[in-house]
Scaffold this active site. Sequence first.
Site, PDB file in Angstrom:
ATOM      1  N   ARG A  37       0.828  -1.213   0.000  1.00 24.89           N
ATOM      2  CA  ARG A  37       0.000   0.000   0.000  1.00 24.89           C
ATOM      3  C   ARG A  37       0.859   1.257   0.000  1.00 24.89           C
ATOM      4  O   ARG A  37       0.482   2.266  -0.598  1.00 24.89           O
ATOM      5  CB  ARG A  37      -0.932   0.003   1.199  1.00 24.89           C
ATOM      6  CG  ARG A  37      -2.060  -0.993   0.983  1.00 24.89           C
ATOM      7  CD  ARG A  37      -3.125  -0.845   2.013  1.00 24.89           C
ATOM      8  NE  ARG A  37      -4.294  -1.610   1.622  1.00 24.89           N
ATOM      9  CZ  ARG A  37      -5.097  -2.228   2.467  1.00 24.89           C
ATOM     10  NH1 ARG A  37      -4.869  -2.159   3.766  1.00 24.89           N
ATOM     11  NH2 ARG A  37      -6.136  -2.892   2.027  1.00 24.89           N
ATOM     12  N   LYS A 199     -21.023 -15.817  -0.512  1.00 22.68           N
ATOM     13  CA  LYS A 199     -22.478 -15.659  -0.444  1.00 22.68           C
ATOM     14  C   LYS A 199     -23.041 -14.902  -1.634  1.00 22.68           C
ATOM     15  O   LYS A 199     -22.456 -13.920  -2.078  1.00 22.68           O
ATOM     16  CB  LYS A 199     -22.842 -14.871   0.811  1.00 22.68           C
ATOM     17  CG  LYS A 199     -22.578 -15.630   2.080  1.00 22.68           C
ATOM     18  CD  LYS A 199     -23.030 -14.788   3.244  1.00 22.68           C
ATOM     19  CE  LYS A 199     -22.656 -15.453   4.557  1.00 22.68           C
ATOM     20  NZ  LYS A 199     -22.408 -14.456   5.585  1.00 22.68           N
ATOM     21  N   GLY A 352     -10.715  -8.043  -2.240  1.00 21.21           N
ATOM     22  CA  GLY A 352      -9.493  -8.306  -1.482  1.00 21.21           C
ATOM     23  C   GLY A 352      -9.055  -9.756  -1.561  1.00 21.21           C
ATOM     24  O   GLY A 352      -7.877 -10.053  -1.791  1.00 21.21           O
ATOM     25  N   GLY A 375     -13.823  -3.357  -0.543  1.00 21.79           N
ATOM     26  CA  GLY A 375     -15.216  -2.922  -0.486  1.00 21.79           C
ATOM     27  C   GLY A 375     -15.521  -1.832  -1.491  1.00 21.79           C
ATOM     28  O   GLY A 375     -16.601  -1.802  -2.096  1.00 21.79           O
TER      29      GLY A 375
HETATM   30  P1  ADP Z   1     -13.465 -10.870  -2.489  1.00 23.55           P
HETATM   31  O1  ADP Z   1     -12.791 -10.459  -1.216  1.00 23.55           O
HETATM   32  O2  ADP Z   1     -12.491 -11.099  -3.606  1.00 23.55           O
HETATM   33  O3  ADP Z   1     -14.593  -9.953  -2.848  1.00 23.55           O
HETATM   34  P2  ADP Z   1     -15.205 -12.689  -1.120  1.00 23.55           P
HETATM   35  O4  ADP Z   1     -14.843 -12.055   0.165  1.00 23.55           O
HETATM   36  O5  ADP Z   1     -16.549 -12.480  -1.649  1.00 23.55           O
HETATM   37  O6  ADP Z   1     -14.125 -12.307  -2.232  1.00 23.55           O
HETATM   38  O7  ADP Z   1     -15.053 -14.252  -1.008  1.00 23.55           O
HETATM   39  C1  ADP Z   1     -13.864 -14.861  -0.614  1.00 23.55           C
HETATM   40  C2  ADP Z   1     -14.108 -16.057   0.241  1.00 23.55           C
HETATM   41  O8  ADP Z   1     -14.992 -16.954  -0.364  1.00 23.55           O
HETATM   42  C3  ADP Z   1     -12.809 -16.787   0.472  1.00 23.55           C
HETATM   43  O9  ADP Z   1     -12.466 -16.729   1.814  1.00 23.55           O
HETATM   44  C4  ADP Z   1     -13.110 -18.189   0.007  1.00 23.55           C
HETATM   45  O10 ADP Z   1     -12.556 -19.176   0.832  1.00 23.55           O
HETATM   46  C5  ADP Z   1     -14.605 -18.231   0.061  1.00 23.55           C
HETATM   47  N1  ADP Z   1     -15.106 -19.326  -0.779  1.00 23.55           N
HETATM   48  C6  ADP Z   1     -14.877 -19.560  -2.085  1.00 23.55           C
HETATM   49  N2  ADP Z   1     -15.461 -20.703  -2.489  1.00 23.55           N
HETATM   50  C7  ADP Z   1     -16.075 -21.214  -1.405  1.00 23.55           C
HETATM   51  C8  ADP Z   1     -16.836 -22.379  -1.165  1.00 23.55           C
HETATM   52  N3  ADP Z   1     -17.080 -23.256  -2.140  1.00 23.55           N
HETATM   53  N4  ADP Z   1     -17.318 -22.589   0.080  1.00 23.55           N
HETATM   54  C9  ADP Z   1     -17.066 -21.714   1.048  1.00 23.55           C
HETATM   55  N5  ADP Z   1     -16.355 -20.595   0.899  1.00 23.55           N
HETATM   56  C10 ADP Z   1     -15.857 -20.348  -0.314  1.00 23.55           C
HETATM   57 MG    MG Z   2     -13.438 -10.619   0.872  1.00 23.86          MG
END
Ligand code: ADP
Ligand code: MG
Length: 644
Positions: A37, A199, A352, A375
């Site tokens: 950063r 989710k 992230g 975010g």
């Molecule tokens: P980002 O930070 O890139 O926006 P998210 O925070 O939405 O991504 O999602 C990341 C999380 O989703 C990770 O910690 C990952 O382990 C989890 N994840 C991915 N696939 C699965 C799965 N099949 N079951 C449970 N968790 C999952």
């Molecule tokens: Mg995340």
Amino acid sequence: MSKLSVKDVPVSGKRVLVRVDFNVPLDENQQITDDSRILGALPTIRYLAEHKARTILCSHLGRPKGKFVPEMSLAPVAKRLQELLPGLNISFASDVIGEDAKKKAAELRDGEVLLLENLRFHAEEEKNDSKFAKALADYAELYVSDAFGTVHRAHASTEGVAHYLPAVCGFLIEKELDVMGKALSDPERPFVALLGGKKVRDKIGVIRNLLNKCDTLLIGGGMCYTFYKAMGLNIGNSVLDEESIDLAKTLLDEAKKKGVRMLLPVDCVVGKEFKNDTEILTISYDEIPDGYIGMDIGEKTDELYAQIIREAGTVVWNGPLGVFEFDNFAQGSEAIARACAECEGITIIGGGDSAAAIAKFGLSDKMSHISTGGGASLEFLEGKTLPGIACLLDKPERKKLIAGNWKMNMNRDETKVLVEELIPLVSESACDIVVCPPFVDLSCAAKRVKGTNIHLGAQNVHWAAKGAFTGEISADMLKNIGVEYAIIGHSERRQYFGETDETVNMRVKAALENELIPIVCVGETLEQREAGITDSFLAGQVRALYNGITADKAETIIIAYEPIWAIGTGKTATDEEANRTIGAIRSVVAELYGAAFAEQTRILYGGSMNAKNAAGLKSMPEIDGGLIGGASLKAEDFAKVIKA
Ligand code: ADP
Ligand code: MG
């Protein structure tokens, strides 16, 4: 609408408050464990120091909740910053708006940098308290926002200060807005959106927004099991977002209605328990056995998705496709990251965890853009208004202008007909419209265009005010009959009538004296182009046309770039070529009068622009319209160019 950036405004000798993101991870000994950063903020800091600004940096670190917490001091960051920028004089204030900070800020000299203590030692920061914001603003004459990770929050240092100072963005945010903004507003196609994560609920906004823009939507990660559930399939113990089952159905329907190809994984890697070392199976999406958890996409899906990604013009990826934190369930995310690396289009990573996954695979430098805001990038992809962006000054939009140069065509009677045909066809047009008939037709045309949105231009103007210049026409004479524009230095005049850079400059001055708006032509020949001296030759012509003209007078000048090799030959520069060259011309104007001036200068393209190619050329960001020859001689054709 793009935003003004730090390079569009004068900074020399100015006090500049810069909001950076120095929220770095520290270990128990206050050692920085990842300085990316800090590295991300260097371009803006370097630029300000090189341009002799007095820079006051501010940031938050961790969540001290409005209290002084020594473990969350920015002191280690100041130290690291000094190591990274050994040539600069960097000081550190032990408070934010206290005595030490005020004293050190007042003592700053040109090119020096001060870092304030952690903003969140004051609860007022997150409350966007106006007194606190004002106290920060009092340090400076300009505010630069460069902490993309916090622009989705309206805090004192991200939004509040902009009420008291002119606010522009730094290089980090400028790039975020450029790359992600373009992907959302005008993507190279096919546009593939790839969404994973845990989710559905977290990503509804993004899915909805991207459904309106993308050609293909690929789903993976934990969220796909909610979609399977919605389709009535067995998902074992996979993560389920109960509340979103109906929504998943709706989204599948919406995709169908909108004609967007929306794909779910065709196979899954499932585990007995949610851990790395567990019993693992790869099965078809509709055969998930009871007692198993869906952890990753399978190899068939890897192949299917990778193929689509490799052929994409734009990829936007948010959310890992599996539980990548466990090596045994990282292969899907890795295969997709490799496909992104191989894709020749634009690849954008938001989120992230997605960024962390790609870093884990060592592929970060293979992506076009990895957003620095978790975010914030999510909200950006949702199409939301971000308070820390909305408060920045808009870049002035240059109004498009289309001018028709009729050359030595059309007698007075023909002019009358053509103008009358044109008037109703373009009366609704938002761009400036100019027609330039021969001198002898101007009076007649002036009568016809009166009260319409069509303006009149002459094809030349003499430099002298009056006197013994047989056959010439003065600026005052033109003004007198209602002419507002004058084409100067057209390539044909340069080629056949001995026009030189000096006479062009004299004519420009005479036009400006009489408040005529000059449309000054520049352009290179085929030989010059082939010798690779296009830019330097054009730079010479541009400098010459402005010679001896002050900025306040030069403001109205319009430049028309006419590649001589493209006039009347039917050849045209490609959109990108024309855009690049006009960008180069603009940077010469910036050298002469500053970047803000150049941002407002209109530069047209003139080189066989016609009804067919006008839309493409006019859509390029540097091209502000066209000087049209042949295609302006028929009302219908010319109207098409104007409306394109
Ligand atoms: P980002 O930070 O890139 O926006 P998210 O925070 O939405 O991504 O999602 C990341 C999380 O989703 C990770 O910690 C990952 O382990 C989890 N994840 C991915 N696939 C699965 C799965 N099949 N079951 C449970 N968790 C999952
Ligand atoms: Mg995340």
